[in-house]
Design a protein around this motif. Structure first.
Motif, short mmCIF file in Angstrom:
data_model
loop_
_atom_site.label_atom_id
_atom_site.label_comp_id
_atom_site.label_asym_id
_atom_site.label_seq_id
_atom_site.Cartn_x
_atom_site.Cartn_y
_atom_site.Cartn_z
N CYS A 14 -15.29 7.65 -13.39
CA CYS A 14 -14.01 8.37 -13.44
C CYS A 14 -14.01 9.34 -14.63
CB CYS A 14 -12.85 7.41 -13.63
SG CYS A 14 -12.64 6.13 -12.38
N PRO A 15 -13.19 10.40 -14.57
CA PRO A 15 -13.04 11.27 -15.75
C PRO A 15 -12.41 10.52 -16.93
CG PRO A 15 -12.09 12.27 -13.77
CD PRO A 15 -12.37 10.85 -13.43
N GLU A 16 -12.51 11.09 -18.09
CA GLU A 16 -11.86 10.54 -19.29
C GLU A 16 -10.37 10.37 -19.03
OE1 GLU A 16 -12.51 8.91 -22.95
OE2 GLU A 16 -14.05 10.07 -21.88
N VAL A 27 0.84 -1.20 0.00
CA VAL A 27 0.00 0.00 0.00
C VAL A 27 0.87 1.25 0.00
CG1 VAL A 27 -1.63 1.35 1.38
CG2 VAL A 27 -1.97 -1.10 1.11
N PHE A 28 1.94 1.25 0.81
CA PHE A 28 2.80 2.42 0.91
C PHE A 28 3.52 2.70 -0.40
CE2 PHE A 28 7.00 4.27 1.89
CZ PHE A 28 6.59 5.47 2.43
N LEU A 29 4.10 1.68 -1.02
CA LEU A 29 4.84 1.88 -2.26
C LEU A 29 3.94 2.31 -3.39
CD1 LEU A 29 7.29 -1.15 -2.08
CD2 LEU A 29 7.86 1.27 -1.79
N ALA A 30 2.75 1.73 -3.46
CA ALA A 30 1.82 2.14 -4.51
C ALA A 30 1.38 3.58 -4.32
CB ALA A 30 0.59 1.22 -4.51
N ALA A 31 1.10 3.96 -3.07
CA ALA A 31 0.64 5.32 -2.79
C ALA A 31 1.73 6.35 -3.08
CB ALA A 31 0.18 5.43 -1.34
N LEU A 32 3.00 5.97 -2.94
CA LEU A 32 4.09 6.92 -3.21
C LEU A 32 4.05 7.44 -4.63
CD1 LEU A 32 7.23 5.42 -1.43
CD2 LEU A 32 5.98 7.50 -0.84
N ALA A 33 3.48 6.68 -5.54
CA ALA A 33 3.43 7.11 -6.94
C ALA A 33 2.47 8.26 -7.16
CB ALA A 33 3.02 5.94 -7.83
N TYR A 34 1.60 8.55 -6.19
CA TYR A 34 0.55 9.53 -6.39
C TYR A 34 0.70 10.66 -5.40
CZ TYR A 34 -0.67 5.66 -9.12
OH TYR A 34 -0.57 4.65 -10.01
N SER A 35 1.51 11.66 -5.79
CA SER A 35 1.89 12.73 -4.89
C SER A 35 0.73 13.51 -4.32
CB SER A 35 2.86 13.69 -5.60
OG SER A 35 2.30 14.18 -6.80
N PRO A 36 -0.41 13.69 -5.02
CA PRO A 36 -1.50 14.43 -4.39
C PRO A 36 -1.98 13.80 -3.08
CG PRO A 36 -1.88 14.28 -6.74
CD PRO A 36 -0.72 13.38 -6.43
N PRO A 76 -3.04 7.48 -15.78
CA PRO A 76 -1.73 6.82 -15.88
C PRO A 76 -0.69 7.64 -16.62
CG PRO A 76 -3.28 5.86 -17.43
CD PRO A 76 -4.07 6.79 -16.57
N ASN A 77 -1.14 8.63 -17.38
CA ASN A 77 -0.19 9.47 -18.13
C ASN A 77 0.30 10.67 -17.35
OD1 ASN A 77 -0.47 7.85 -20.50
ND2 ASN A 77 -2.45 8.84 -20.86
N ASN A 78 -0.26 10.88 -16.15
CA ASN A 78 0.14 12.04 -15.35
C ASN A 78 -0.11 11.72 -13.88
OD1 ASN A 78 0.73 14.47 -14.20
ND2 ASN A 78 -0.83 15.65 -15.30
N THR A 79 0.88 11.15 -13.20
CA THR A 79 0.70 10.74 -11.81
C THR A 79 0.69 11.92 -10.85
OG1 THR A 79 3.10 10.35 -11.62
CG2 THR A 79 1.70 8.45 -12.16
N ASP A 80 0.99 13.12 -11.33
CA ASP A 80 0.89 14.31 -10.48
C ASP A 80 -0.48 14.97 -10.59
OD1 ASP A 80 3.46 14.24 -9.38
OD2 ASP A 80 4.32 15.17 -11.17
N SER A 81 -1.36 14.42 -11.42
CA SER A 81 -2.67 15.02 -11.60
C SER A 81 -3.58 14.71 -10.42
CB SER A 81 -3.31 14.53 -12.90
OG SER A 81 -3.61 13.16 -12.81
#
Length: 227
Positions: free
Chosen positions: A78-80, A29-38, A113-118
């Motif tokens: 989910c959004p497009e 869970v921790f490693l997966a969540a690290l990919a999503y900075s928001p 998947p194309n923008n993990t900072d979104s």
């Protein structure tokens, strides 16, 4: 109207045999969540709230063992270009001789998947009034593509709970499970989203029945697949 008798059920908790086994789900869970900075930075997911209902899906997936009570409620998408990569569940803890409802809600977390900072969006169909939301469980890679539902079959005059838990399979093949309640059994797997991943949700919910009447809350769920 389904009036209940008080039931006596045994609540069993099985602990992992080793510290390593206990730590493995936490690490995933921790490693997966690290990919999503928001989310890591403390920003909450934005609730879609039906804004993206025009998102086109190519199929829906369901299971055969859903509970018999309730009605199908609204759809949330989910959004497009976003797909569900994580989920949390709302579960009422076992109350002994009280009326138990077990699984009350399912919330999905949508990632681009194309923008993990979104922005991370959450989607949710109708949920029951009982219980607390769990932490987010993430696919280690890929998106949610199929699921199993844990359901207690009708108990007659004894307390009914209907849906108790859920598992998802990810595109990587990993199987992830929320911490649900203990009653019932898992049925068969749904069909799989053959392209893209899960992008929408709709729940079948029994509304609150009032005092002295048996409540089951969430009975069934279906998900939608998008390219």
């Amino acid at each position: 109207m389904r009036y209940k008798m008080q039931s006596i059920k045994t609540y069993c908790l099985t602990l992992p045999n080793t510290v390593a086994e206990k730590m493995k789900p936490v690490a995933i869970v921790f490693l997966a969540a690290l990919a999503y900075s928001p989310l890591v930075s403390g920003e909450p997911a934005v609730k879609a709230n039906g804004i993206f209902l025009n998102r086109q899906h190519y199929s829906s997936i369901s299971v055969a063992n859903g509970g018999p009570w309730g009605t199908w409620t609204w759809i949330d998408m989910c959004p497009e270009h976003f797909y569900a990569m994580g989920f949390s569940i709302k579960v009422e803890e076992y109350g002994g001789a009280d009326d138990d409802t077990a699984l009350n809600g399912i919330r999905l977390y949508c990632i681009n998947p194309n923008n993990t900072d979104s922005t991370v969006y959450s989607i949710e169909s109708d949920s029951g009034k009982f219980g607390q939301w769990s932490i987010i469980t993430w696919c280690p890679r890929g998106f949610l593509v199929s699921f199993q539902l844990k359901v207690e079959t009708p108990q007659g005059i004894i307390d009914d709970t209907a849906a108790n838990g859920i598992k998802f399979r990810c595109t990587s093949g990993a199987i992830i499970e929320g911490v649900g309640s203990t009653f019932g059994d898992y049925g068969g797997w749904s069909n799989t989203c053959i392209r893209g991943g899960i992008c929408g949700i709709q729940t079948k919910l029994e509304s609150y029945q009032g005092a002295f009447v048996d409540d089951t809350a969430l009975n069934d769920v279906r998900f939608f697949c998008c390219d």
